[in-house]
Design an enzyme around this catalytic site. Sequence first.
Site, mmCIF file in Angstrom:
data_model
loop_
_atom_site.group_PDB
_atom_site.id
_atom_site.type_symbol
_atom_site.label_atom_id
_atom_site.label_comp_id
_atom_site.label_asym_id
_atom_site.label_seq_id
_atom_site.Cartn_x
_atom_site.Cartn_y
_atom_site.Cartn_z
ATOM 1 N N GLU A 55 43.092 55.042 58.158
ATOM 2 C CA GLU A 55 43.117 55.915 59.051
ATOM 3 C C GLU A 55 43.357 57.267 59.035
ATOM 4 O O GLU A 55 42.913 58.033 59.784
ATOM 5 C CB GLU A 55 44.450 55.470 59.927
ATOM 6 N N TRP A 173 27.298 23.688 29.237
ATOM 7 C CA TRP A 173 27.598 24.501 30.698
ATOM 8 C C TRP A 173 27.332 23.394 31.585
ATOM 9 O O TRP A 173 26.026 22.938 31.810
ATOM 10 C CB TRP A 173 27.051 25.634 30.787
ATOM 11 N N ARG A 210 33.766 39.203 32.609
ATOM 12 C CA ARG A 210 32.844 39.642 31.481
ATOM 13 C C ARG A 210 31.537 40.227 32.244
ATOM 14 O O ARG A 210 30.387 40.005 31.932
ATOM 15 C CB ARG A 210 32.319 38.319 30.488
ATOM 16 N N GLU A 298 41.727 27.966 36.851
ATOM 17 C CA GLU A 298 40.656 27.330 36.383
ATOM 18 C C GLU A 298 40.951 26.363 35.180
ATOM 19 O O GLU A 298 40.592 26.137 34.004
ATOM 20 C CB GLU A 298 39.756 28.564 35.341
#
Length: 389
Positions: A55, A173, A210, A298
């Site tokens: 504001e 992965w 990262r 995680e």
Amino acid sequence: MKLEPDERYMWMALDLARRGLGKTNPNPMVGAVIVKGGEVVGTGFHEKVGERHAEVIALDEAGERARGATLYVNLEPCSHFGRTPPCVDAIIAAGVRKVVVACADPNPLVAGSGIRKLQEAGIKIKTGVLEEKAIRLNEVFFKYITTKMPFVVVKAAMTLDGKIATVAGKSRWISGEKSRKFVHRLRTMSDGIMVGINTVLNDDPQLTPRLGDENGRTPARIIVDSRGRLPLDANVVRTAFRTKTILATTGLASRDKIEALRSSGVEVLVLPSRDGRVDLHELMLALGKKAISVLLVEGGGTINYSLLDENLIDKVYFFVAPMFLGGESAPTPLEGAGVDQVDDSWLVEDMEIRQLDKDLLIIGYPAGREKVVHRDSGRIGNNIGSAPL
């Protein structure tokens, strides 16, 4: 769909507020728009904790044009002295004629007092414009300021058959590169990243963003380890003097190990136990006291289930990769005791589905089991559209 002017300008305020994502914690994201004669004469957003509020920035830009204008803001203006002076005083001094507010501030230091002070000064007030979207935008702040506990986000990457690793425990992965970049972005927006000890023992992760430190800060790393098994040569221990690292343990951990970890730079929290495990509710309260307002989890299926079973999960990000792993003993995102009946399950509400290259990302909000009444009550499709994290 044609928007009413108040909605159109409030959308502008919301979009401005979102630019502070990940930089204002534990404070809210706020955007402000000043309109006079159908023209936007001033805008601002809260850029970073401790800096000027939205504001005030908008009023400075508007200058004398703020007199007799309408101010749009997604959260009730503050009325108390904190790191900066009260915004309501600046609004009154500027001669603003009307203030349109999306939602009230749940902070007990404000909680309607800002609106009342503006009304007492003769300023017209309109509230509730895009209220639901404004609350969703600041979902982290609303949880933290009212409970003093972090907003808990659980992330998991799994295959189409629901596995997060192979039978040998290998997970690199499962998700694709674009999904992994998304996770690192989540990390930069979090105050803390939490895993269980099994994740450290199996993967020895660094638990750091990262993508470059976009926000000028690095989230704390929290390891839940009821018996103090964290190795002294683990990555998170070896780098503890550079990156804040917290071990949450119980009286089952040896004093010698606790002292060795502390000497290595690890902050150790010895917390009450429940069935031989860290009491997660007590841990959330302890993290809240450390100004961790948003916590990214995680970990593996054990800690995920424990958090879910105690209704401590606020939001989930499940990445689903187009592959099968199989294996009866391969881990899944949720282990634990499970439920006997389908009707005892947890529903996921306000789901959103995105595609990240070949992966699917499912975002949703778990409902506590006490909320589950009819299985068709869960809503598919995110009708909010402004959830930032």
